[in-house]
Design a protein around this motif. Structure first.
Motif, mmCIF file in Angstrom:
data_model
loop_
_atom_site.group_PDB
_atom_site.id
_atom_site.type_symbol
_atom_site.label_atom_id
_atom_site.label_comp_id
_atom_site.label_asym_id
_atom_site.label_seq_id
_atom_site.Cartn_x
_atom_site.Cartn_y
_atom_site.Cartn_z
ATOM 1 N N GLU B 37 1.242 -7.759 -6.991
ATOM 2 C CA GLU B 37 -0.161 -7.034 -6.105
ATOM 3 C C GLU B 37 -0.166 -6.924 -4.307
ATOM 4 O OE1 GLU B 37 -2.175 -4.416 -10.062
ATOM 5 O OE2 GLU B 37 -2.914 -4.696 -8.235
ATOM 6 N N PRO B 38 -0.455 -8.137 -4.417
ATOM 7 C CA PRO B 38 -1.147 -8.117 -2.836
ATOM 8 C C PRO B 38 0.160 -9.013 -2.107
ATOM 9 C CG PRO B 38 -1.618 -9.851 -4.004
ATOM 10 C CD PRO B 38 -1.156 -8.744 -4.444
ATOM 11 N N LEU B 39 0.916 -9.181 -2.264
ATOM 12 C CA LEU B 39 2.496 -8.947 -1.973
ATOM 13 C C LEU B 39 3.399 -7.281 -1.558
ATOM 14 C CD1 LEU B 39 3.723 -12.209 -0.827
ATOM 15 C CD2 LEU B 39 5.047 -11.199 -2.573
ATOM 16 N N ILE B 40 3.011 -6.778 -2.793
ATOM 17 C CA ILE B 40 3.801 -5.648 -2.420
ATOM 18 C C ILE B 40 2.952 -4.806 -1.410
ATOM 19 C CG2 ILE B 40 3.823 -3.236 -3.870
ATOM 20 C CD1 ILE B 40 4.632 -4.949 -5.668
ATOM 21 N N TYR B 41 1.335 -5.064 -1.419
ATOM 22 C CA TYR B 41 0.971 -4.250 -0.557
ATOM 23 C C TYR B 41 1.016 -4.659 1.183
ATOM 24 C CZ TYR B 41 -1.978 -1.561 -3.831
ATOM 25 O OH TYR B 41 -2.190 -0.569 -4.062
ATOM 26 N N LEU B 42 0.930 -6.091 1.023
ATOM 27 C CA LEU B 42 0.965 -6.444 2.402
ATOM 28 C C LEU B 42 2.381 -6.453 2.944
ATOM 29 C CD1 LEU B 42 -0.683 -10.065 2.330
ATOM 30 C CD2 LEU B 42 -1.032 -8.580 3.823
ATOM 31 N N VAL B 43 3.463 -6.085 1.732
ATOM 32 C CA VAL B 43 4.776 -5.987 2.717
ATOM 33 C C VAL B 43 4.675 -4.261 2.999
ATOM 34 C CG1 VAL B 43 7.393 -5.397 2.190
ATOM 35 C CG2 VAL B 43 6.311 -7.212 1.123
ATOM 36 N N ALA B 44 4.091 -3.657 1.679
ATOM 37 C CA ALA B 44 3.849 -1.977 2.593
ATOM 38 C C ALA B 44 2.924 -1.657 3.592
ATOM 39 C CB ALA B 44 3.769 -1.057 1.155
ATOM 40 N N PHE B 45 2.554 -1.990 3.941
ATOM 41 C CA PHE B 45 1.636 -1.903 4.542
ATOM 42 C C PHE B 45 2.060 -2.508 5.829
ATOM 43 C CE2 PHE B 45 -1.924 -1.120 1.737
ATOM 44 C CZ PHE B 45 -2.027 0.610 1.669
ATOM 45 N N GLY B 46 2.215 -4.218 5.945
ATOM 46 C CA GLY B 46 2.373 -4.959 6.855
ATOM 47 C C GLY B 46 3.917 -4.336 7.719
ATOM 48 N N PHE B 47 4.824 -3.682 6.667
ATOM 49 C CA PHE B 47 5.999 -3.343 7.605
ATOM 50 C C PHE B 47 5.862 -2.115 7.802
ATOM 51 C CE2 PHE B 47 7.900 -7.023 5.384
ATOM 52 C CZ PHE B 47 8.324 -7.803 6.784
ATOM 53 N N GLY B 48 5.072 -0.786 6.753
ATOM 54 C CA GLY B 48 5.347 0.638 7.048
ATOM 55 C C GLY B 48 4.433 0.831 7.851
ATOM 56 N N LEU B 49 3.230 0.652 7.937
ATOM 57 C CA LEU B 49 2.019 1.391 8.440
ATOM 58 C C LEU B 49 1.649 0.229 9.963
ATOM 59 C CD1 LEU B 49 -1.178 2.005 6.243
ATOM 60 C CD2 LEU B 49 0.288 3.973 7.495
ATOM 61 N N THR B 50 1.753 -0.869 10.138
ATOM 62 C CA THR B 50 1.519 -1.440 11.367
ATOM 63 C C THR B 50 2.218 -1.032 12.440
ATOM 64 O OG1 THR B 50 1.121 -3.884 9.908
ATOM 65 C CG2 THR B 50 1.089 -4.447 12.503
ATOM 66 N N PRO B 51 3.252 -0.585 12.226
ATOM 67 C CA PRO B 51 3.845 -0.448 13.480
ATOM 68 C C PRO B 51 3.178 1.399 14.043
ATOM 69 C CG PRO B 51 5.375 -0.928 11.779
ATOM 70 C CD PRO B 51 4.793 -0.874 10.951
ATOM 71 N N LEU B 52 2.785 1.957 13.374
ATOM 72 C CA LEU B 52 2.071 3.083 13.708
ATOM 73 C C LEU B 52 -0.095 2.448 13.846
ATOM 74 C CD1 LEU B 52 2.931 4.974 10.422
ATOM 75 C CD2 LEU B 52 3.817 5.440 12.066
#
Lengths: 303, 260
Positions: B37-52
Motif C-alpha cells: 500500500e505505501p509503495l503504491i501510494y508513494l509511486v502514485a503521489f510521487g510521480f502523479g502529484l508531486t509535479p503538480l
C-alpha cells in the motif's frame, strides 16, 4: 467432594431462571442435570465455571470459590460447552497445542499431551486436518480432548451428545465412563434420558430453574413411577380413566394413546382388562426416566 | 468471572500469541498490504502529484510534498490495520468463532484475553507503521533513527485505534454494522485529518473539527522531523486521553457480551 454449589440463583430482571439450586459432586461420580430445554441447565453450569455470574449463592471447587478464585478453580476444570467453539484457524493438533498454552503447558510437554489425547479419543489420524473437515462427532471428541488437556479433577459436559449419531454417542459415553474410572467428577447436562440413565450415578431433575427431585436413576424411577408401565393406543379416555381409578394407578395421555403405571400387586388383572377392550396396541415395558419426568412435570424431556 | 482479577504477563502473552501464530502461518499474504500500500501510494503521489504540488507550506516552512506525505501515510497505515484488526477480526473471534468464549473456559481471565486482543490489534498497527516507514526510508524520505524514535508514537496510535476497533466489535450486533463507524468516522478521519494535505487548506470550522480528531494529533506528532506543532504536548495528551477512553469503553462494551 470436588464441587459444592450452595443456593444458586440467577435472575434476569424479574425472571428467575435458576432458583436456589444446591448440590455436591464427589470424585469419580457422574452427576446428571436432567431437564427439558429452558429448564436452567446451561445457566446453572455457566455459574459453576464462572461464565454466568450468580445473582446469589456460591460455587466451590476443591474449596476454591469460583467467583473469587476463578483462575485457580478453572485450572482444575475441563469444560465442554454446548457449541463447538474449536479454533477454525488451527488444525486438530494445533487446537490442542495452543489451548494447552492457556494452562501453561507448552513445547514438548504440550506436544506429547496433545498426542496422548488424540490417541485417547481416536483422532490420531486426523491430527493435520482442518476443523472444517471434521464431522460433528469428531468435533465433539476434539472438544472433549481439549477439556482434558490439564488433567482436570472435574469435567463439565453441557449437552455433549446433542446432534450426534448413535455410534458417536456410544463413543462419547465410553469416554465419560473412563473419566469416572479415573476418579474425575463429571457433571453432565442432557435431555436424553437413556444417556442420563446409563451414565449418571445421581440425577438432579430440573424444571423452571428448580430442582424438583434428585436421586439415583433407579430410585427416581421406582419412587416416582414404579417398575413397569403399559402403553395403550386405540382406547378412549372414558375407558382409561375409570380403570386407572379402579386400580389406583397414575395415568396420562401419551401421543395418540395413554400411559398407565402397572400396579405391583395386580398388574396382570389390569393388563387383562385392557386386552378385553381390544386396543390397537398394548405394550408393557420397564419404566424409565422419561416417565419420571412426565409424571413430575407433565412435560416430555424432548420439549 | 472476576473482571478485577490481576493481569498476568503469561495470560496476556498467551492470548496475544494465539493471534500472532495465526498471522505467522499466513505471513506472506499478511505482509503484503503494509508493504504494497505505501509503495503504491508513494509511486502514485510521487510521480502523479508531486509535479503538480511541488513544495507545500507546513508549519511555516516549505517542504517537499512526499516528505510531508510519508508520516501521514504511516498514520493512515496504523489507523486501518489496528482498527481493522480490532473491529473485524476481533468481532469474528468474538461472535462467530467464539474464540473468546473458548479461552475463557481456561484459567485466563477476561482482562487478559482483552489485553491480548488489544495488544494484537496494536501489533498490527505497529507492523503497518514500521513497514510504511521502511518503504519511506528506502525511498529516501525518512531516516532509520526517525523510525526508531517514532516507535512509542506508533505504538500509542496503534493502541488507540485498536481499542476503537474493539469498541466497535463490542457495540455492533452484525458484521455489516462494522461498516457504520468505518464510513462515518474512520474514512472522514483518514481523508480530513491532514494526512494527505495540510489541514490549513480546509475551511476554518472543518479544520477545527478535523484537528480535534485523534488521527490529526498522530499525524502532526509523526511529522516531528518537519518541526513539532506548538501545541505538541496537548496533542500527545489528547492522544493518550483518546486511548484511555477507547480502552475503557471497549472493555465495558465487550464484557457484558461474555458474562451475563
Amino acid at each position: 467432594m470436588v464441587l459444592q454449589a450452595n443456593d444458586l440463583w440467577k435472575q434476569y430482571g424479574d425472571r428467575a431462571v435458576v432458583q436456589g439450586v444446591s448440590f455436591t459432586l464427589g470424585r469419580g461420580e457422574v452427576l446428571g442435570f436432567l431437564g427439558a430445554n429452558g429448564a436452567g441447565k446451561t445457566t446453572t453450569v455457566g455459574m459453576l465455571y464462572g461464565a454466568v455470574i450468580p445473582t446469589r449463592g456460591t460455587v466451590e471447587v476443591n474449596g476454591l470459590n469460583v467467583q473469587a478464585q476463578g483462575r485457580r478453580a478453572r485450572q482444575q476444570m475441563g469444560i465442554v460447552t454446548q457449541d463447538d467453539n474449536l479454533d477454525p484457524d488451527f488444525n486438530v493438533l494445533d487446537n490442542l497445542r495452543y489451548f494447552a498454552s492457556f494452562y501453561r503447558i507448552t513445547g514438548k510437554t504440550a506436544q506429547v499431551r496433545a498426542g496422548e489425547l488424540l490417541a485417547e479419543v481416536g483422532l490420531q489420524d486426523y491430527a493435520r486436518h482442518r476443523i472444517s473437515e471434521l464431522s460433528g462427532g469428531l468435533k465433539r471428541r476434539l472438544v472433549l480432548a481439549r477439556a482434558l488437556l490439564n488433567r482436570p479433577q472435574i469435567v463439565f459436559l453441557d449437552e455433549p451428545t446433542t446432534g450426534l449419531d448413535p455410534d458417536a454417542r456410544q463413543d462419547f459415553w465410553r469416554m465419560v465412563t473412563q473419566l469416572k474410572q479415573q476418579g474425575c467428577g463429571v457433571l453432565l447436562t442432557t435431555h436424553y434420558m437413556d444417556e442420563a440413565q446409563r451414565l449418571c450415578d445421581r440425577l438432579l431433575l430440573l424444571q423452571n430453574g428448580q430442582v424438583i427431585d434428585s436421586g439415583t436413576p433407579e430410585t427416581l424411577i421406582i419412587k416416582t413411577v414404579g417398575e413397569e408401565v403399559i402403553e395403550v393406543d386405540g382406547l378412549t379416555r372414558e375407558v382409561i380413566e375409570p380403570l386407572a381409578a379402579e386400580f389406583g394407578v397414575w395415568w396420562r395421555s401419551l401421543g395418540m394413546g395413554y400411559l398407565l403405571v402397572v400396579p405391583p400387586s395386580n398388574g396382570e388383572q389390569l393388563w387383562a382388562r385392557l386386552s378385553d377392550r381390544h386396543p390397537h396396541r398394548l405394550s408393557r415395558r420397564r419404566a424409565n426416566l422419561e416417565d419420571v419426568f412426565l409424571r413430575l412435570t407433565g412435560q416430555s424431556l424432548g420439549n | 468471572m472476576q473482571p478485577q482479577a490481576p493481569l498476568t504477563l503469561w495470560g496476556v502473552y498467551a492470548a496475544w500469541r494465539r493471534n500472532a501464530r495465526v498471522y505467522q502461518s499466513t505471513w506472506l499474504v499478511n505482509s503484503l498490504p503494509p508493504l504494497s500500500e505505501p509503495l503504491i501510494y508513494l509511486v502514485a503521489f510521487g510521480f502523479g502529484l508531486t509535479p503538480l504540488v511541488g513544495q507545500i507550506t507546513y508549519n511555516g516552512q516549505e517542504v517537499a510534498y512526499l516528505r510531508f506525505l510519508a508520516p501521514g501515510m504511516m498514520a493512515v497505515g496504523i489507523l486501518f490495520q489496528s482498527y481493522g484488526e480490532g473491529a473485524y477480526a476481533s468481532y469474528i473471534r468474538l461472535s462467530y468463532q467464539r474464540t473468546w468464549h473458548a479461552i475463557l473456559t481456561t484459567p485466563l481471565t477476561f482482562s487478559e484475553v482483552f489485553a491480548g486482543e488489544l495488544l494484537w490489534a496494536a501489533t498490527k498497527g505497529v507492523i503497518a507503521g514500521v513497514a510504511t516507514g521502511g518503504v519511506a526510508i528506502a525511498w529516501g524520505l525518512l531516516s532509520f533513527p526517525y523510525l526508531l524514535l517514532s516507535l512509542p508514537l506508533i505504538l500509542l496510535g496503534s493502541l488507540l485505534f485498536g481499542a476503537a476497533g474493539l469498541l466497535t466489535a463490542g457495540l455492533v450486533r452484525t458484521i455489516d454494522q462494522v461498516n457504520v463507524p468505518l464510513f462515518l468516522a474512520v474514512v472522514p478521519m483518514f481523508t480530513l485529518c491532514g494526512t494527505y494535505f495540510p489541514r490549513t487548506t480546509l475551511p476554518t470550522p472543518l479544520n477545527e473539527i478535523a484537528s480535534a480528531l485523534p488521527l490529526a494529533a498522530l499525524a502532526d506528532l509523526l511529522r516531528w522531523p518537519l518541526g513539532l506543532p506548538s501545541h505538541w504536548v496537548w496533542s500527545l495528551g489528547w492522544l493518550l486521553l483518546w486511548a484511555v477512553v477507547c480502552i475503557v469503553l471497549a472493555w465495558r462494551s465487550i464484557y457484558p457480551r461474555l458474562f451475563r
